[in-house]
Design a protein around this motif. Structure first.
Motif, short mmCIF file in Angstrom:
data_model
loop_
_atom_site.label_atom_id
_atom_site.label_comp_id
_atom_site.label_asym_id
_atom_site.label_seq_id
_atom_site.Cartn_x
_atom_site.Cartn_y
_atom_site.Cartn_z
N GLU A 230 2.41 2.18 -10.58
CA GLU A 230 2.99 0.88 -10.22
C GLU A 230 2.83 -0.19 -11.30
O GLU A 230 2.91 -1.37 -11.00
CB GLU A 230 2.42 0.40 -8.88
CG GLU A 230 2.78 1.32 -7.71
CD GLU A 230 2.52 0.71 -6.36
OE1 GLU A 230 2.99 -0.41 -6.12
OE2 GLU A 230 1.83 1.37 -5.55
N SER A 266 -1.40 -1.79 -8.70
CA SER A 266 -1.14 -2.20 -7.32
C SER A 266 -2.36 -2.91 -6.74
O SER A 266 -3.51 -2.49 -6.93
CB SER A 266 -0.82 -0.97 -6.45
OG SER A 266 -0.73 -1.34 -5.10
N GLU A 268 -2.27 -3.48 -3.43
CA GLU A 268 -2.23 -3.03 -2.04
C GLU A 268 -2.80 -1.62 -1.86
O GLU A 268 -3.29 -1.27 -0.79
CB GLU A 268 -0.79 -3.05 -1.51
CG GLU A 268 -0.22 -4.44 -1.24
CD GLU A 268 0.13 -5.19 -2.51
OE1 GLU A 268 0.62 -4.53 -3.46
OE2 GLU A 268 -0.08 -6.41 -2.55
#
Length: 356
Positions: A230, A266, A268
């Motif tokens: 990501e 990321s 998350e």
């Protein structure tokens, strides 16, 4: 004792500490991809790292993506790198070469005969390339044929052989930052309909086949891989990155790689919790670490070694500074990619009095 200063096994090597110098583009090579004499000093200055990973090195002329970056495709390039490895080894260090094929993140002005850059699919990336004429828009790349994919993998194999000839202790595949291996891996950049496109098993094939070729040359215990889930750098996007990277890392097990370097972006998803249990070799983490966060990652078992980028760039004696609790030099971003010694080999080390 701080775990940063304890030995760690990475592939065939027992490293004296858990500091890894990250691969960082520095753009000090000449126009032919031959590393400069300044690089000999630069890398030798940082040989107290348990492991140095070089800046990205193109395996073939078509892999060049930036001005003044070094290669490992010619005899002159090999000879220049021999001086670097000898200097690092003279100081007791270990050094791996990072192999980096830019793929579509290049420009015809940097390609042999002004050709189009190559990619898994003819999809133009957003953004601009750094060229000798300044920033220029990326172009639509040419999609590699299936037969040509095999030739690119062979380029990586031969580059691995030449890296070992140049005295490197091992090689790392750059599988991140939107360069060719990640272009094949990611659904947003790979729209192929052959065995290298479509479902994740096909999209991961290029990276895995390339690693196998590198392992055949160097042995699995001298090959590493860097990934950055990501990160989305260089206009790279994947529709389901958790599935993609879980599959990729699970397929690494039979290869027995020396290490996996993971630098996720990321906020998350905890990619370290997701990926570390799926990898059997040394697990390296990086991305904005300082001494405290590195110590914490080692203490709680999230990493076997920790990777430092700009901190090593500006502090050639970074392990000593951490050991002494000394202040760090501040990186000069204006000189990151500028030619010459300034901001490259002139960052001060601690004086004898400061060390004492």
């Amino acid at each position: 004792m701080s775990r940063l200063f304890t030995p760690v096994q990475v592939g065939r090597y027992t490293l004296p500490n858990r500091f890894v110098m990250a691969p960082m583009t520095r753009s000090r090579a000449d126009d032919h991809g031959v590393q400069s004499e300044l690089a000999v000093t630069y890398y030798a200055q940082r040989a107290d790292a348990g492991l140095i990973v070089t800046e990205g090195v193109f395996p073939d002329a078509a892999g060049k993506g930036y001005v003044r970056t070094p290669g490992i495709a010619t005899e002159a390039q090999v000879e220049a790198w021999k001086l670097v490895t000898a200097a690092v080894h003279a100081r007791g260090g270990r050094i791996f070469m990072q192999l980096m094929h830019a793929g579509r993140i290049s420009h015809p002005s940097m390609q042999p005969d002004g050709r189009l850059p190559v990619a898994p699919s003819a999809i133009k990336p957003a953004g601009q390339a750094w060229t000798d004429q300044g920033q220029q828009d990326f172009v639509t790349p040419r999609a590699l044929s299936t037969d040509e994919v095999a030739l690119v993998i062979e380029d990586y194999r031969q580059a691995t052989r030449r890296a070992l000839e140049a005295g490197f202790d091992g090689v790392e595949l750059h599988g991140a930052s939107g360069y060719l291996p990640e272009q094949f891996l990611s659904s947003g950049t790979n729209h192929r309909d052959d065995q290298y496109g479509g479902p994740i098993a096909n999209r991961a094939r290029f990276m895995l086949d390339t690693l196998r070729a590198m392992v055949e040359q160097a042995g699995s215990d001298r090959v590493g891989l860097k990934i950055s889930p990501e990160m989305n750098f260089n206009d790279i996007v994947d529709a389901n990155p958790q599935e993609t990277y879980t599959y990729l890392v699970e397929q690494l097990k039979p290869l027995g790689l020396a290490y996996l370097h993971v630098a996720p972006y990321s906020k998350e998803v905890d990619y370290h919790a997701l990926l570390r249990p799926r990898f059997d070799g040394a697990y390296l983490i990086g991305g904005g670490l300082d001494q405290a966060s590195a110590e914490a990652a080692l203490a709680d078992g999230r990493a076997d070694a920790t990777v430092f980028g700009s901190a090593f760039l500006a502090n050639p004696d970074l392990p000593q500074r951490f050991r002494q609790g000394a202040p760090l030099n501040t990186p000069d971003r204006a000189t990151f990619f500028a030619p010459g010694a300034a901001g490259y080999i002139d960052y001060p080390a601690l004086t004898t009095a400061e060390i004492a």
